[in-house]
Design an enzyme around this catalytic site. Structure first.
Site: not given
Ligand code: AMP
Ligand code: MG
Length: 520
Positions: A122, A192, A199, A269-270, A279
């Site tokens: 990650k 991880r 998901r 997605d989580n 996540d």
């Molecule tokens: P999350 O809610 O943090 O699980 O993220 C939602 C989406 O945003 C997922 O598709 C992650 O891969 C993407 N994402 C979150 N942070 C980043 C980042 N710094 N760079 C690229 N994609 C991100």
């Molecule tokens: Mg996520």
């Protein structure tokens, strides 16, 4: 370092034919091949010996350059092809379209002791799914994920695991409070591990695009490798698959409620298809018992993912998964039955879990009211959940008047305790004492059983923050201390007694302690 590499995912599932690492919509594919980004000065900060062994390695392997280089993405392990997964998701109740592994890169799968493990980085750089972001992670959020996922495992909560925590040696720009004040922070990479990182959103994306063919391929793959006891794929198996996912999701959330964990971003997605906590972003631990608490500042207004709402949100997410799987079954009723069963099972399991926390071995109808009234009492004045339940194991049914004294350590502001609140507590303790009178278990045995489900030590939000503050200054001792402490969350561990304490006042409103954004 010798890993027993296997390949179930990329060998069985459709790949994105485009090999360039450009941001785009990826259709008719489960993943895109992508190579992690090389970093400036990778440095390992911590490794989980447990996970090293789970992967068939030895402690000394973690000292080799190849370990550091592989688990920070400097080199690709021989005969492996890293990839990012394509998935979609509902974010805060709205369909968000394609999301995907924007900053996660799967390195490979390992088989050891008949177990399959996918290893994922990650924060290892951009992928076709990075959208507008950089694919990186900062030390702060990486320490939080690293410590919390292992802590959850030892608490007995289904979760993805962590193998290593490393600095990338690069600086990463983040606007922590989303208020136009970005600043550079140390970049980090967590490796991880889980049997699979699939998901709900991996299935939803195909359904949303009407791609039933690939949906079926992915579901069949999932059943074959992770739900093989359900038998050969057919409509009935798909329904059993959904039923099992619903049961596992419920079990996971009940465990969250037991230990006071608030995920913070239960978007589809989580949600792991295996029912694992996945996540670790703006999650938090309840300190004062408060049904309406959420750590996530992005959700501060609607509090969609507040503590009390997690079971409902699990159900809401399962509805979305059901909508996707429906395309393979074309009958709504079996899904509806399973979703209905979730509600009744929730009532049953939640009651069972709370009885366990109260040390009730038998089942009585009055327990429902006893528990409800306890939950009301816990919210009269700010009362620390962990300390309350841990101290409750010392309660004696012969001396109900001492109950209040026992739990005083859990009150944040003892001045808030007035006569009317004292009376409510005394009434409750009297009823609890009567109820315990109907139990046959000895006091000693009851205390033992209670202490096995009411942790003494959890990763309080301020504890992570202290470890982060030190780590940002180059001192990693606290990461190691908390890591070791949280391996035995139910043990007394007198040498660590200082961590069995209420959140200090300085942490009440501090960013990172009680307030967390999605910026990570
Ligand atoms: P999350 O809610 O943090 O699980 O993220 C939602 C989406 O945003 C997922 O598709 C992650 O891969 C993407 N994402 C979150 N942070 C980043 C980042 N710094 N760079 C690229 N994609 C991100
Ligand atoms: Mg996520």
């Amino acid at each position: 370092m010798k890993l027993n590499i296997v390949d179930t995912f990329t060998a069985s599932l459709p790949a994105d034919p485009v090999l360039s690492n450009t941001r785009r919509q990826v259709e008719k594919a489960c993943f895109s091949y992508v190579v992690p980004k090389k970093t400036n000065k990778p440095e390992l900060l911590h490794v989980s010996l447990d996970m090293i062994k789970a992967l068939g390695l030895e402690a000394r392997d973690a000292k080799q350059d190849v370990f550091l280089n592989t688990l920070t993405g400097q080199t690709v392990y021989p005969n492996t092809t890293p990839y990012a997964m394509c998935y979609g998701g509902h974010q805060f109740g709205n369909w968000a379209g394609q999301l995907g592994d924007g900053r996660a890169i799967n390195l490979f799968e390992v088989q050891h002791n008949n177990k399959l493990w996918a290893v994922q980085l990650k924060g290892a750089g951009e992928t076709p799914y990075s959208r507008t972001a950089d694919g990186l992670a900062v030390l702060r959020s990486s320490v939080r994920e690293y410590l919390c996922s292992e802590a959850m495992y030892y608490l007995g909560v289904p979760t993805t695991r962590a193998l290593s925590l490393a600095l990338s040696g690069d600086q990463v720009l983040r606007d922590v409070l989303y208020n136009g004040n970005p600043a550079y922070e140390k970049g980090a990479i967590v490796s991880r591990v889980a049997p699979s990182f699939l998901r709900f959103g991996n299935y939803q994306i195909f359904a949303a695009r009407g791609d039933v063919n690939n949906l079926k391929i992915l579901v069949n793959y999932t059943i074959k490798h992770f739900f093989s006891n359900l038998g050969a794929p057919c409509k009935a198996t798909y329904i059993d698959f959904f039923k099992t996912v619903a049961q596992r999701t419920l079990k996971m959330i009940i465990e969250w409620q037991r230990v006071g964990f608030v995920h913070g971003v239960m978007n589809t997605d989580n949600m792991s298809i295996l029912g694992l906590t996945i996540d670790y972003g703006p999650y938090g631990w309840l300190e004062g018992f408060d049904f309406s608490w959420t750590p996530n500042t992005t959700d501060a207004q609607n509090k969609r993912y507040r503590f009390a709402n997690q079971p409902n949100m699990g159900l809401w997410n399962l509805y979305q998964l059901a909508n996707a799987l429906y395309l393979l079954v074309e009958e709504a009723e079996p899904f509806q039955e399973i979703l209905e069963a979730y509600k009744t099972n929730y009532e049953i399991e939640s009651l069972r879990m709370m009885r366990g926390k109260l040390g009730l071995d038998t089942e009585q109808e009055i327990d429902v009211k006893l528990i409800q009234d306890l939950e009301d009492n816990l919210q009269l004045i700010e009362t620390d959940m962990t300390i309350f339940f841990r101290n409750l194991s010392q309660f004696s049914k012969q001396k109900p008047t001492l109950g209040l004294h026992l739990i005083k350590a859990a009150f944040y502001n003892i001045e808030d305790l007035n006569a009317s609140i004292e009376k409510k507590w005394q009434e409750w303790f009297n009823r609890y004492a009567l109820r315990l009178g109907q139990e046959t278990l000895s006091c000693k045995l009851r205390a033992l059983k209670m202490n096995a489900v009411n942790p003494k030590y959890v990763l309080r939000n301020y504890m992570s923050q202290l470890a982060i503050d030190d780590a940002n200054k180059g001192d990693y001792k606290l990461i190691d201390q908390l890591f070791e402490l949280l391996k035995k969350p139910y043990d007394e561990q007198p040498e660590y007694e200082k961590w069995f304490a209420k959140r200090p006042e300085w942490a009440r409103h501090k960013v990172g302690c009680s307030m967390l954004s999605c910026s990570s």
